[in-house]
Design a protein around this motif. Structure first.
Motif, PDB file in Angstrom:
ATOM      1  N   GLY A  26       0.845  -0.859  -0.185  1.00 42.65           N
ATOM      2  CA  GLY A  26       0.182   0.316   0.087  1.00 42.65           C
ATOM      3  C   GLY A  26       1.119   0.988   0.345  1.00 42.65           C
ATOM      4  N   ASP A  27       1.896   1.757   0.634  1.00 45.52           N
ATOM      5  CA  ASP A  27       2.654   2.373   0.880  1.00 45.52           C
ATOM      6  C   ASP A  27       3.687   2.209  -0.377  1.00 45.52           C
ATOM      7  N   GLY A  28       3.543   1.730  -1.618  1.00 48.61           N
ATOM      8  CA  GLY A  28       5.072   1.834  -2.493  1.00 48.61           C
ATOM      9  C   GLY A  28       6.040   0.320  -2.533  1.00 48.61           C
ATOM     10  N   ALA A  29       6.502   0.203  -0.827  1.00 45.63           N
ATOM     11  CA  ALA A  29       7.480  -0.094  -1.133  1.00 45.63           C
ATOM     12  C   ALA A  29       7.874  -1.590  -1.121  1.00 45.63           C
ATOM     13  N   LEU A 128      -4.180  17.446  -3.700  1.00 46.02           N
ATOM     14  CA  LEU A 128      -3.997  15.947  -4.001  1.00 46.02           C
ATOM     15  C   LEU A 128      -2.740  15.772  -4.348  1.00 46.02           C
ATOM     16  N   ALA A 129      -2.227  17.056  -4.749  1.00 43.75           N
ATOM     17  CA  ALA A 129      -0.453  16.539  -5.924  1.00 43.75           C
ATOM     18  C   ALA A 129      -0.492  17.014  -4.370  1.00 43.75           C
ATOM     19  N   ALA A 130      -0.442  17.321  -2.830  1.00 46.53           N
ATOM     20  CA  ALA A 130      -0.190  18.325  -1.733  1.00 46.53           C
ATOM     21  C   ALA A 130      -0.235  16.963  -1.277  1.00 46.53           C
ATOM     22  N   MET A 131      -1.113  15.889  -1.168  1.00 44.39           N
ATOM     23  CA  MET A 131      -0.821  14.787  -0.083  1.00 44.39           C
ATOM     24  C   MET A 131       0.736  13.821  -0.329  1.00 44.39           C
ATOM     25  N   VAL A 132       0.401  12.996   0.831  1.00 44.69           N
ATOM     26  CA  VAL A 132       1.203  11.639   0.657  1.00 44.69           C
ATOM     27  C   VAL A 132       1.171  11.708  -0.763  1.00 44.69           C
ATOM     28  N   GLN A 133       2.275  10.493  -1.405  1.00 45.46           N
ATOM     29  CA  GLN A 133       1.471  10.003  -2.724  1.00 45.46           C
ATOM     30  C   GLN A 133       2.226   8.533  -3.164  1.00 45.46           C
ATOM     31  N   THR A 134       1.773   7.682  -3.052  1.00 53.23           N
ATOM     32  CA  THR A 134       2.459   6.191  -3.303  1.00 53.23           C
ATOM     33  C   THR A 134       1.976   6.204  -5.055  1.00 53.23           C
ATOM     34  N   VAL A 162      -2.678   8.966  -4.540  1.00 57.48           N
ATOM     35  CA  VAL A 162      -2.612   8.975  -2.867  1.00 57.48           C
ATOM     36  C   VAL A 162      -4.342   7.862  -2.870  1.00 57.48           C
ATOM     37  N   LEU A 163      -3.760   6.706  -1.441  1.00 53.55           N
ATOM     38  CA  LEU A 163      -4.514   6.497  -0.980  1.00 53.55           C
ATOM     39  C   LEU A 163      -6.155   6.729  -0.288  1.00 53.55           C
ATOM     40  N   LEU A 215      -6.459   6.813  -5.667  1.00 50.35           N
ATOM     41  CA  LEU A 215      -6.871   8.107  -6.474  1.00 50.35           C
ATOM     42  C   LEU A 215      -5.324   8.240  -7.474  1.00 50.35           C
ATOM     43  N   VAL A 216      -5.562   7.507  -8.899  1.00 48.35           N
ATOM     44  CA  VAL A 216      -3.848   8.396  -9.000  1.00 48.35           C
ATOM     45  C   VAL A 216      -3.970   9.382 -10.536  1.00 48.35           C
ATOM     46  N   THR A 217      -3.203   9.486 -10.880  1.00 48.33           N
ATOM     47  CA  THR A 217      -2.985  10.903 -11.525  1.00 48.33           C
ATOM     48  C   THR A 217      -2.021  10.437 -12.642  1.00 48.33           C
TER      49      THR A 217
END
Length: 393
Positions: A26-29, A128-134, A162-163, A215-217
């Protein structure tokens, strides 16, 4: 490519993308996979060519964009998959519905969060872009993927955003809320004879959290292409493509009285539902069950003999498995050793199998997961069966 040598014909070998990139989290790791080098019965052989597709399938519909709007389609040529190319370029990634012609991408975009919340919220793309990205590599498959497009409505890409769980924390959710309706723009000037407009699905809170829904950009490091949901789409790993809403513009908190959306009704039978239920609360998670199929058959000469290399993919499911098996003309399943081992359910695993047919002719190839604890309804029904014609042995 597997290395080494052996003369056995009952052999399977696979290169799994997770062995390098790891299973998505979930966190991209990533987590890393291991595995010894695989023996390869083709190591000392010469490839003579690739058989010309599978019998009775519409190969002409592969790799060429067709239609528009709700009927826009692009099928991936699965026969081209290699171990170092399992993340699909944006231009080749399958399309099931193309950009709605009524959508103006030049206008500012906002996501409206409403319903059972204390105060509605309008969220901009900049916020949305300012939030934590994964980021996460995730495979999508259209629930209607079939032989009419050589099963090419399936692809994997790296998605960034963003999750959904983090977005929901921005609002105060009322106690009676039990689910989230995520919807996207889906207005087309041309009606479809095959599809119903209404790009939306209802998810329970625990479903979104367990899947790591985003929700992906961005797609493969680039802004989402228009046909893939620009500027914003839902990615819910492990769920059929019809649930991965494109052009997301609203999130609504709902309770158990919420009706099923038109999309849920349309794809009920394709997502393992027991019926097209009237209420969204009666739907089970539309998770892709474990599946596998061959994607090409190569002809080789090894030690003066003709040998065929069946190359295939395995995807879906929620558990790792070493129980992949292959059948010819409905005979007993033969185990396929997947090497390197299956290490992720986020995307696909590439496998191969050495085969020496007894005689020329047509053969039906089906795959199985020889483990009754793993659901494989679509696979067991023969949905992914493919036929191949052998001229030379």
């Amino acid at each position: 490519m597997c290395v080494g040598g052996t003369t056995t014909l009952l052999f399977g070998c696979a290169d799994a993308p997770g062995a390098d990139e790891g299973e998505g989290t979930g966190d991209g790791a990533p987590t890393t996979g291991g595995g010894d080098e695989c023996p390869d019965p083709f190591a000392d052989g010469v490839m003579l060519g690739v058989l010309d597709g599978f019998v009775g399938e519409a190969q002409a519909a592969v790799g060429e964009f067709q239609g528009q709007g709700l009927d826009g389609r692009l099928a991936l040529d699965l026969g081209t998959l290699e171990a170092d190319g399992l993340i699909i370029d944006n231009a080749d990634f399958f399309i099931r519905t193309a950009l709605p012609d009524q959508l103006d991408l030049e206008q500012p975009w906002t996501i409206n969060i409403s319903g059972l919340v204390d105060a509605p919220l309008e969220l901009s793309l900049a916020e949305l872009a300012a939030m934590v990205q994964t980021s996460r590599v995730v495979l999508l498959e259209c629930s209607g993927n079939g032989s009419n497009r050589a099963f090419g409505l399936i692809s994997a890409a790296e998605w960034s955003g963003v999750l959904v769980a983090d977005i929901l924390e921005l609002v105060s959710i009322q106690a009676e809320a039990t689910a989230v309706l995520i919807a996207g723009f889906d207005e087309h000037s041309q009606p479809s004879s095959q599809s119903t407009p209404g790009c939306s699905w209802v998810f329970r809170f625990d479903e979104l959290a367990a899947a790591g829904a985003m929700l992906v950009t961005h797609m493969n490091g680039e802004p989402l292409p228009p046909d893939h949901g620009q500027p914003l789409r839902l990615i819910i790993p492990g769920w059929y493509g019809c649930c991965n809403v494109k052009w997301v513009d609203s999130i609504r908190l709902v309770d158990d009285s919420e009706p099923a959306t038109s999309q849920m009704l349309e794809f009920a039978t394709r997502t393992h539902q027991t019926a097209a239920h009237a209420l969204a609360a009666d739907y089970s998670a539309a998770i892709m069950q474990q599946a596998a199929m061959p994607v090409r058959v190569e002809q080789w000469e090894v030690g003066g003999q003709i040998l065929y290399k069946i190359v295939g993919i395995m995807w879906g499911g929620t558990e790792l498995t070493d129980a992949l098996a292959i059948r010819f003309d409905g005979d007993e399943p033969i185990p396929v050793e997947v090497c390197a081992p299956h290490v992720t359910n986020d995307t696909w695993t590439l496998w191969s199998y050495a085969w020496q047919p007894e005689a020329p002719g047509e053969y039906e190839i089906t795959m199985a997961i020889d483990d009754p604890a793993i659901p494989t309804n679509r696979l067991d029904s023969g949905f992914y069966a493919r036929r191949v014609r052998i001229e030379e042995i």
